[in-house]
Structures are given as C-alpha cells and as structure tokens.
Design a protein around this motif. Structure first.
Motif, PDB file in Angstrom:
ATOM      1  N   ASN A 250       0.815  -1.208   0.000  1.00  0.00           N
ATOM      2  CA  ASN A 250       0.000   0.000   0.000  1.00  0.00           C
ATOM      3  C   ASN A 250       0.851   1.262   0.000  1.00  0.00           C
ATOM      4  OD1 ASN A 250      -2.647  -1.084  -0.007  1.00  0.00           O
ATOM      5  ND2 ASN A 250      -2.402  -1.677   2.132  1.00  0.00           N
ATOM      6  N   GLN A 251       0.430   2.221  -0.805  1.00  0.00           N
ATOM      7  CA  GLN A 251       1.135   3.484  -0.950  1.00  0.00           C
ATOM      8  C   GLN A 251       0.279   4.629  -0.415  1.00  0.00           C
ATOM      9  OE1 GLN A 251       4.504   3.639  -2.411  1.00  0.00           O
ATOM     10  NE2 GLN A 251       4.126   1.553  -1.683  1.00  0.00           N
ATOM     11  N   ALA A 252       0.894   5.803  -0.299  1.00  0.00           N
ATOM     12  CA  ALA A 252       0.190   6.974   0.215  1.00  0.00           C
ATOM     13  C   ALA A 252      -1.047   7.257  -0.626  1.00  0.00           C
ATOM     14  CB  ALA A 252       1.115   8.179   0.216  1.00  0.00           C
ATOM     15  N   PRO A 253      -2.165   7.623   0.011  1.00  0.00           N
ATOM     16  CA  PRO A 253      -3.399   7.846  -0.757  1.00  0.00           C
ATOM     17  C   PRO A 253      -3.324   9.030  -1.704  1.00  0.00           C
ATOM     18  CG  PRO A 253      -3.675   8.551   1.523  1.00  0.00           C
ATOM     19  CD  PRO A 253      -2.359   7.840   1.450  1.00  0.00           C
ATOM     20  N   CYS A 254      -2.373   9.946  -1.450  1.00  0.00           N
ATOM     21  CA  CYS A 254      -2.229  11.108  -2.322  1.00  0.00           C
ATOM     22  C   CYS A 254      -1.177  10.904  -3.404  1.00  0.00           C
ATOM     23  CB  CYS A 254      -1.864  12.343  -1.485  1.00  0.00           C
ATOM     24  SG  CYS A 254      -0.357  12.125  -0.498  1.00  0.00           S
ATOM     25  N   GLY A 255      -0.537   9.731  -3.425  1.00  0.00           N
ATOM     26  CA  GLY A 255       0.512   9.462  -4.395  1.00  0.00           C
ATOM     27  C   GLY A 255      -0.029   8.899  -5.692  1.00  0.00           C
ATOM     28  N   THR A 256       0.878   8.528  -6.592  1.00  0.00           N
ATOM     29  CA  THR A 256       0.486   8.027  -7.903  1.00  0.00           C
ATOM     30  C   THR A 256       0.529   6.512  -8.000  1.00  0.00           C
ATOM     31  OG1 THR A 256       2.773   8.271  -8.703  1.00  0.00           O
ATOM     32  CG2 THR A 256       1.270  10.132  -9.045  1.00  0.00           C
ATOM     33  N   ARG A 257       1.216   5.851  -7.068  1.00  0.00           N
ATOM     34  CA  ARG A 257       1.360   4.408  -7.149  1.00  0.00           C
ATOM     35  C   ARG A 257       0.178   3.699  -6.514  1.00  0.00           C
ATOM     36  NH1 ARG A 257       7.475   2.376  -7.102  1.00  0.00           N
ATOM     37  NH2 ARG A 257       6.312   0.435  -7.088  1.00  0.00           N
ATOM     38  N   THR A 258      -0.022   2.461  -6.944  1.00  0.00           N
ATOM     39  CA  THR A 258      -1.088   1.621  -6.397  1.00  0.00           C
ATOM     40  C   THR A 258      -0.494   0.305  -5.923  1.00  0.00           C
ATOM     41  OG1 THR A 258      -1.551   0.727  -8.594  1.00  0.00           O
ATOM     42  CG2 THR A 258      -2.846   2.628  -7.882  1.00  0.00           C
TER      43      THR A 258
END
Length: 555
Positions: A250-258
């Motif tokens: 899991n990545q930051a909710p505001c980032g671009t990665r999924t």
C-alpha cells in the motif's frame, strides 16, 4: 483454408490460429501448455533473451526460466499483470513445495486457486510446467480468466510434481538463521529482483557490498522473485550477507502508485496491521526469524495534512502488529516526503514510532546523515539506512546489476541492560507509583512482578498511571516494561515515556510476551526525580490495560 500465423521461439512455438482466439486475443503455447491472453500482451522468450528483465509493470507472458543476469531498466513502477511459464524441474522444486496448486491428470486448470500478495502458482503436471501469475486487485479477474482458459496441446511432457516436491531442499527453520539485517555498518545495495546465487557469490567475492535489499512481500513489487526462496535466504546469510527485508504494498493515498492505503486514519491503521501480518508470514516462509526488521516501502508522495496522517497511522498499525508478532519495524521513503513526515512526528503520541529508518536521499554520500529531513538525534542508535545513489548500473566480477546504493548503520541485536545505573519500579514500590481510583488491583496472573499488579478498563480520556524514578543525569536510557499477559488483556496498551522533548507513546500488545522484560526502546530522559514512564487507559484496543513494573537503564 484458415490462415495460421506462427512464430518459432527456439524450441517453443508461439501460435495464434485465427480459429482459436478472437482478434483481440492470442493463444500462447509452451511445452504443450496453451493459454489465451489479450492481444496487446507482450510475449518474451527468455531462452533467446537471457538478459530480459522479468517485470510486471506491463502485461507480459514470459516463456522459460529467468536468466542469471537480468538487465532491468530504471523506470519500473508498480505492477499490472503477467505470467511466467517455465519448466517443472529441480530449479522450480522448492517453489512448488510451497503454495503452488497442482492440476489433476489430464487437466491444465485447477478448480480452486489461492492468491498470496498478488501471486498465484499452478503446477501443470501433464505439461511439465510451472505457471506463476502476478496481478493487482484491479487485474486479478483478468488473470484468473487467462488461467481458466488454459488447455493441453501438442508437445506436452508430463512431470510429477510429487516427485519434485520430495526432492526439494528441506525447509529452512527460522532458528537456522539470525535476525536480519543484523549488526552491520557499511555498504549495501537493493535491486528489483533477488539476484541468482552465482551473481551473489560473484559480488560477494569482488564488490564492496555486504548487504542486499530483498522484496519479500507486497502487491506493488514490479519484478519476479523467482530466486527468493528459503534456501536462497539461508545461503546468503551463511555466506556473510546482511539481508534488508522489504515490503512493497500500500502506498500513500495522495501518491500516484497503487495499491493505496485509505485516507481515513483508523482504516489506514488497520490496513498497516493487516499488511504486517502478511509480511511476517512471508518472512517466516523464507526463514527470516523473529527479531528481524521488515521495512515498509512507501514511495514519494506530495505531503498534505490528511495524507501525512494516513501514512503515519498506517505505519503505526504496521509497527504495532510487527511488535506483537516479534519483529522490528522499518520504513523506507524519500527524504522529502515520508521521512520528513515521520521525523516531524517523532515525538507525536498519536503515532507509534518505527524502529528503523531507511531513507532515500541521492546525495552521493555514503553515510547515515539525513540532512534537514531528519535530526541527527532521531533513529540514532544504529537504526538507519541511507540510500545515497539510485538507478545505477554496476559491474563486479563481470556481472552487471542495476542497483540503488545503500549505506547501513544498523543492529537488530536486543540490547541487554549495560553495567551501570538501572532502576526498577513496581506498582507496589513505596512512593514511586501513582494511579487513580479507577485502577484496580489483581493477583490473577503468576507472571507478575511483586505481590500484585494494577488493571483498568480502556477509556477515551487521559488517566495515566505513573512510575517515578530519580535519574542521575540527562542522557539516553533504555526503558523496558513487565506485565502479565492473557487473551483478555489489552492488545494496544499505550505506554507514555517522558522524554526531554516531550511525551512519547509506545503501544504494546499485552496479550503476548508476558512475564518478561519487553523493551520500549532507547530515549533521552532528563536528570532528577519525577514521573518517567506511564501507562495510559486512552486506547481503542480491547481488554484490561495492565500496569505492573518498569525498568530504566543507562546506555
């Protein structure tokens, strides 16, 4: 007559008959195993391209076994979907001895297929192949449809998975290995895929590196981990390598990665705990024992108050669950986002602090100085890894790997109280313990220190039971706690440590590790007599909060 398009790949035929698949699909055949995939999926013959990078950031079918020296590019981000179809033989025996499903005679599919961290494996006995399928939550349905389309064709040569399982190396027990990365100061590297044994041996003999990052779990990993087995882990440790176990999910909710964690802090905290359990399962399967640190990789993101709160809550859940399962927690991120946020919250009692910091700051300097991203006094007790250069091709002993360079100053060795000042305070020590009338007294558990211990229901209010100690000097002290443990006690008890820069909260699962000293960490405490350690009732955990004894030792 219907047209037939065929491309011969070494001894392997890639066939797309017009009658076998619609125009938007193609049929791929390898050693008699046939599967239908979308027409825009790439097909790579690894026998013809031994340096091909087996990557899952773009949909691809890989035929054959990955080479010993893959050349992976720098722009790999996340995962989409992909298949690796390779021979069933001694080289894949250890992987089918794990979680691979095995087809029945005469079939190319299985009725039930479990996914673990976005990976599914099927051993097709009548074709003699192992199929490894990678996916994300968004692509899982597509990948399952592809696997369900499989059939047996010409050229199939049966292989018995049972015989291969019997010949696989014995499973490595955690006791055979030491906690990782262990105690080490020096250079290391991380790379997308665990290198082959021959590559590791060559680099061990000729490179300056003695540590290597390995991606043990997570659905955001971009590359194959075909080499990463319990035997591989045991071999590297026995040859003197220090391993850096990394989770990439899991990545930051505001980032671009999924995939992404939730913006909601409570949900993010729960997600972090769930991922910690998965990471520990992966670590145990690889023979990485309790006491090892597992680093959660959260790539760069544009910080905001809500995004930062989600990330720190996620890491709190991650850390608390790892501690409950006997592992140390770490976090990797870029200096300008995750690391800065983490260090800004170093003394924030709303969050549980990670044990190790792994920061990306590509300044080219091999040290553990984080510059303005994190003060020198934070994570200063052999708790840092600095990724100081990234996206670099490096060759040692004639073998090239695409790496990020790291410098480590770490230790996962439990610290025993050193000679010198130590003070132990029990809840019955005269004049040293204070608690409100809401705290009851119990003799229920024999794991206690002294004649009894204190307990209270959790509440959403500040009601701290304090331990007082008289410290000879301002300095660094290890704080350890003792409590009895049962299933009815709290699974997230907040211990409050009064440091020189403010109160710091460390959460402990009091359902496990009872009847012994459990270290909360090393803190800077002020000289003099006063309340140094407290037990708070303010927790969302369930079960009685327990206050028994604390120990403070100068380090």
């Amino acid at each position: 007559m219907a047209s037939l398009a065929a491309v011969i790949l070494g001894s392997t035929a890639l066939v797309t008959p017009t009658w076998a698949a619609p125009p938007d699909e193609r049929t791929v055949s390898y050693r008699g195993y046939q599967v239908t995939v979308p027409a825009d999926w790439r097909v790579v013959d690894l026998a013809e391209d031994p340096h091909a990078c087996v990557r899952f950031d773009r949909p691809t079918v890989y035929l054959g076994r990955p080479g010993d020296e893959p050349w992976c590019p720098p722009d790999l981000v996340g995962r989409t979907a992909g298949l690796v179809i390779e021979p069933l033989d001694a080289g894949t025996a250890e992987r089918i001895a794990g979680d691979a499903a095995v087809t029945a005679a005469g079939r190319a599919t299985v009725d039930t297929l479990a996914s673990r961290d976005g990976t599914m494996r099927v051993a097709v006995r009548d074709a003699g192949v192992l199929v490894t399928a990678e996916h994300t939550p968004d692509t899982e349905a597509t990948v399952r449809r592809i696997l369900a389309s499989a059939s047996l064709g010409r050229g199939a040569v049966p292989v018995s998975p049972d015989a291969l399982r019997a010949s696989a190396p014995a499973t490595v027990t955690p006791a055979a290995n030491t906690p990782q990365p262990g105690t080490y100061t020096g250079k290391g590297f991380d790379t997308c895929t665990a290198p082959s044994q021959s590559t590791m041996d060559t680099w061990r003999a000729s490179s300056p590196y003695r540590a290597v990052g390995i991606y043990i779990s997570g659905a955001s990993r971009s590359c194959t981990q075909a080499n990463l087995t319990a035997t591989w882990v045991a071999n590297q440790i026995s040859r003197g390598w220090h391993l850096i176990p990394i989770e990439l999910d899991n990545q930051a909710p505001c980032g671009t990665r999924t995939p992404k964690m939730s913006y909601d802090p409570a949900t993010a905290r729960s997600q972090g705990a769930t991922r910690a359990t998965s990471a520990v399962n992966a670590a145990k399967a690889l023979g990485l024992p309790a006491g090892s640190a597992i680093y959660n990789d959260i790539e760069h993101y544009p910080s905001s108050a809500s995004c930062t709160a989600a990330v720190l809550s996620y890491l709190s859940g991650w850390t608390e669950r790892l501690h409950a399962l006997g592992y140390l927690s770490g976090m990797y991120s870029s200096g300008s986002s995750g690391v800065k946020d983490l260090c800004n919250a170093y003394n924030d009692s709303r969050y549980t602090r990670v044990d190790h910091l792994f920061f990306g700051w590509w300044n080219g300097v091999a040290d553990t100085d984080a510059g303005t991203y994190c003060p020198d006094g934070y994570y200063a007790n052999r708790q840092r890894i600095h990724q100081y250069t990234g996206d670099t091709n490096e060759t040692w002993g004639g073998v090239r790997i695409y790496i990020d360079r790291d410098f480590l100053d770490v230790s996962t060795t439990p610290s025993e109280p050193p000679p010198g000042f130590t003070v132990t305070v029990d809840n019955t020590t005269p004049g040293r313990f204070t608690a409100s009338a809401s705290w009851g007294t119990s003799t229920y558990s024999s794991q206690r220190v002294g004649p009894d211990y204190r307990f209270a229901d959790p509440v959403s209010a500040s009601d701290v039971a304090w331990y007082k100690a008289n410290l000879p000097a301002t300095g660094t002290y290890e704080v350890s706690v003792w409590y009895p443990a049962t299933s009815g006690y709290n699974d997230s008890t907040p211990y409050v440590v009064a440091t020189t820069t403010g109160n710091q909260t460390v959460r402990v699962n009091q359902r496990v590790n009872g009847g012994r000293w459990v270290s909360l960490g090393v803190f800077t405490l002020a000289a003099g007599d006063g309340d140094k350690v407290g037990v708070s009732r303010w927790t969302t955990g369930t079960g009685y909060v327990i206050a028994d004894a604390v120990r403070i030792s100068r380090v």
